[in-house]
Structure formats: C-alpha cells, structure tokens
Write a protein that holds these residues in place. Structure first.
Motif, PDB file in Angstrom:
ATOM      1  N   ASP A  23       0.835  -1.205   0.000  1.00 40.14           N
ATOM      2  CA  ASP A  23       0.000   0.000   0.000  1.00 40.14           C
ATOM      3  C   ASP A  23       0.869   1.255   0.000  1.00 40.14           C
ATOM      4  N   VAL A  64      -7.687  -8.694   0.589  1.00 32.69           N
ATOM      5  CA  VAL A  64      -8.401  -7.562  -0.013  1.00 32.69           C
ATOM      6  C   VAL A  64      -9.834  -7.990  -0.359  1.00 32.69           C
ATOM      7  N   GLU A  67     -12.185  -7.858   2.436  1.00 34.44           N
ATOM      8  CA  GLU A  67     -12.612  -6.522   2.867  1.00 34.44           C
ATOM      9  C   GLU A  67     -13.888  -6.057   2.160  1.00 34.44           C
ATOM     10  N   ALA A  90     -13.912   0.465  -4.025  1.00 34.54           N
ATOM     11  CA  ALA A  90     -13.339   1.107  -2.829  1.00 34.54           C
ATOM     12  C   ALA A  90     -12.133   0.315  -2.318  1.00 34.54           C
ATOM     13  N   ALA A  91     -12.255  -1.010  -2.341  1.00 36.87           N
ATOM     14  CA  ALA A  91     -11.141  -1.848  -1.872  1.00 36.87           C
ATOM     15  C   ALA A  91      -9.929  -1.696  -2.793  1.00 36.87           C
ATOM     16  N   ILE A  93      -9.155   0.884  -4.473  1.00 39.16           N
ATOM     17  CA  ILE A  93      -8.544   2.195  -4.286  1.00 39.16           C
ATOM     18  C   ILE A  93      -7.742   2.233  -2.986  1.00 39.16           C
ATOM     19  N   ARG A  94      -8.213   1.515  -1.976  1.00 35.56           N
ATOM     20  CA  ARG A  94      -7.438   1.422  -0.729  1.00 35.56           C
ATOM     21  C   ARG A  94      -6.120   0.681  -0.949  1.00 35.56           C
ATOM     22  N   HIS A  95      -6.113  -0.259  -1.901  1.00 38.02           N
ATOM     23  CA  HIS A  95      -4.929  -1.095  -2.130  1.00 38.02           C
ATOM     24  C   HIS A  95      -4.563  -1.042  -3.614  1.00 38.02           C
ATOM     25  N   PRO A  96      -3.887   0.009  -4.027  1.00 39.04           N
ATOM     26  CA  PRO A  96      -3.737   0.282  -5.471  1.00 39.04           C
ATOM     27  C   PRO A  96      -2.958  -0.788  -6.240  1.00 39.04           C
ATOM     28  N   THR A 147     -10.596   1.144 -12.406  1.00 38.65           N
ATOM     29  CA  THR A 147      -9.650   1.407 -11.325  1.00 38.65           C
ATOM     30  C   THR A 147      -8.218   1.422 -11.851  1.00 38.65           C
TER      31      THR A 147
END
Lengths: 216, 216
Positions: A23, A64, A67, A90-91, A93-96, A147
């Motif tokens: 991350d 991931v 989540e 959303a997940a 984007i949290r973990h690109p 994404t």
DNA sequence: ACCTGAACACCGTTCAAGT
DNA sequence: ACCTGAACACCGTTCAAGT
C-alpha cells in the motif's frame, strides 16, 4: 537471546505487513528480504509460513477480497450487484497494487465466496442465463479496468497522477491531438468523477433492457 | 574479430526481439541479459540503444499499438469505434503480456494517435460530451478487462487456461459454490465466445439510448 | 517447530576501458 | 560511436545447521 519487542512470526502477520508495505510503496517495492527486515526477521524465516512470494501475493489478494463484504441480504439482486461492485472499487482504491495482480492469481477462499455471491445474484436477477454470465464479466471488467485506468496513469513515470497527466500533455502537439488534450484536461479538472457509476448503471440497465426486448 | 552472422544492434531490432521473447515466454521471462544473449550481444550493449528496461517496455507497447490500425475513413463513427476495439482485442491476444502493462506506461506516439482517433470518433458520434468521455473509458475498460480475464486465469499456477480452470474447480466444494462451478464449466465448454462483442454492443447501444432519452 | 548463515542463480544498471 | 568486463546493489529460494 530473545528480543521481547519481537512477537513471533505467523502467516497473518506476514500478510498484513506485506499489504501495508505494498500500500505504502507499491508492489514493486515488496521483496521477501525487505518485508522480513520490517518484521525484524531474516528473509528465510518467511518461508516457514508461506510457500513462496507468489503464494504470499495470493494471500494478500484474498485479504483484499475479504474486505469487500456482502450486500444486504434483502436487497433487489441487481441493486446488490451494484453495491458489491462499488465496494470492490473502494477496496481497489485502498490497495492500489491489488487490481493489477487480481487476474494473475487464482481466487482464494474470500474471492471465491465473492464470485459465488455475485453469480448467485445474477442468477436470481431474472436475466436470461447468457446475459447473467456476460453481466458478471461486464461488471468485473468495468470495476477492474476503471480502477486500473485511474491508478495507472500515475505510474507512467511520475510519482502522482497529476504530474503524469501533465507530462503526457507536454508531449502532445496541440494541433495534432486536440481531442486527447481536451480529454486529459477534463480529468485534471475533476469533471469526470461520476463516470464510474454512470457506466456501471449503463451496463446494468442495458442488460435488463436487452433481456426485456427478447420478450422476458 | 567480427562475427559476420551478427547484424548490428539498433533500437528496432531490440524491440522486435523483446516482443518475440515476451510473446513466447511471458513478460516475466524478459530480462535485459537474456534478451541480449538472444541477439548475440552482452546486456550492457542494449543500453546504447534504450535508456532502460522501462523505456524498452514502453517501446514494445507502442509497437503493439501500431499494429491496431485505423478504421475505414468513411465508416459511421460508432461502427468505427467498434472496429478499433475489436482490432485492439486481437492485438492483445497476439501479445498476451501487453494488456497487463498497458496502463502502467505512458502512451507513446502510436497509442497517442490511437487515443486521438477514438476520441475524435466519439466526438463525432453525436453523443453528448460527457457520454462521449465516459464511452471512451467504457470501451477501453471492456477490451482491457475482458482480455485480461481471458488470459489471466491461465497464469494462476498452471501453464494453460484449461488446466488453471480445472485446478480452480477442484478446490471448490460443490455444495457451497454451485454458481461458480456452473460458470467455470460454461467457459470450459466454450459457450461464451460471443461475450466480448455482445457486451461491447450493449455498451455502445446503451450510450446511444441514454443520449436519445435525454432528448438529443 | 521455528529461525538463520551461507550459498546459488539470477536481476537492472553504471562506469571505465576498449575498438 | 558502439561494445563489453567488472562491479554494485539488489532479487527469490534452498539447504544444512542451529536452538
């Protein structure tokens, strides 16, 4: 001589640390040696808990997937699909780093469950079987592609998205690339934020309309 | 002592050999040292013609973009978009490493031209500007996501797609994953081949319908 | 059972030296 | 101008040895 500040190693701690590292610094910066050093161990210790780096990334991806969460059980099927897809985005984007690795690894337990939930929702949606099948892929492609596109441009050569876009713009002759320049400017000015859900609805509504047109 | 069987190195030859190597063995097998060896040189010689590996991959990707080709000049705009997207998919299938790297590099000249062509076609399609913008991304996501999905499952851990699918199936408890198992079987039996163009048309038709509904 | 030093077979890249 | 040997700072992974 044991270090009291060092809790013992286990798979869970390794995976969590690997996710935190990826991350923060990108998956390119994730090495077994660096990860072990962060945890206060040597690289070889990791192999007592994880078969190899590939399996580790598989475990990271399944964390991931875990989540993402389930839709509300009494929601209308395609509304539930929509909710799952938005949560998936959303997940990502949290973990690109996750979207880029997503399709290069076999699904683990959490992602298999997620797949099953989505496919069940499509099956219960009233869509014909072939449209349900294609719809599953269509929404998956959308969330993944969208994404990746958002994250990707940043990786071009600069550190952040905006710098990458400006560098790309600088290389375009204005009279030869008017539409491209206009398009990139729309991104830079943030006029495209609703694009993800607009196209998602276009896909879902299109499936229903196509199904109805067949005389469903 | 010069070897007469060894033509001199140049950027073009390096890029072509790199593409051939990546096509045959995957991008993971592409190293500067191995590539140079194939060409009959040492790794360091490559750096006289290419700044680094990242630039080399950028050049490889732009060579793939150059293969895509232009649509017929007098075609209806959205029909031309469709043709370009179908050609893009064909190029991604010829070069299975390309889709995964596509969004992690800045567009080169050929891909910039391709972008401009597509954006111009959308601009001339009669769609409202925001739908043109979103449509560009929607078809890009579709072709990229769809191809990655087709190629990806093969990389799970096995050598080919079918073996990967079977390995995945073997790990699923039949009573917990009925929809997933059914879905994978549909792929194995090849009942999904038309999916790419079906969803592409769904997106394109959906854009037109949404535009018309707004009172265009 | 878990940890690790040494080792192996690789990487990308730089730089000074050759022609 | 182009090629390359040696070197640097890394990789993932194995294996035998330690506790």
């Amino acid at each position: 001589m044991t270090d009291i500040r060092r809790p013992p190693l286990d798979t869970r701690r390794i995976v969590d640390a690997a996710i935190a590292l990826a991350d923060a610094e990108g998956i390119g910066a994730l090495s077994m040696r660096k990860l072990a050093r962060r945890l206060g161990f040597e690289a070889m210790s990791l192999y007592n808990h994880v078969a190899n780096k590939d399996e580790l990334i598989g475990l990271m991806l399944d964390a991931v997937a875990a989540e993402i969460g389930d839709p509300e059980p009494d929601a209308e099927p395609l509304a539930a699909v929509r909710a799952v897809v938005v949560a998936t985005r959303a997940a990502f984007i949290r973990h690109p780093w996750a979207a880029g690795a997503w399709l290069e690894h076999m699904p683990g337990p959490a992602r298999s469950r997620q797949m099953e939930v989505l496919l069940r929702l499509f099956a219960e949606s009233g869509l014909a079987p072939d449209l349900a099948h294609h719809g599953y892929h269509a929404v998956g492609n959308h969330v993944l592609g969208y994404t990746l596109q958002e994250i990707g441009m940043a990786l071009g050569s600069s550190d952040d998205l905006e710098a990458g876009a400006h560098e790309f713009l600088a290389g375009l002759e204005p009279d030869k690339f008017p539409h491209t320049i206009h398009h990139v400017h729309e991104h830079l000015e943030g006029r495209t934020s609703s694009s993800f859900e607009l196209v998602l609805d276009l896909i879902l509504d299109g499936l229903v309309r196509l199904n109805d047109a067949r005389g469903g």
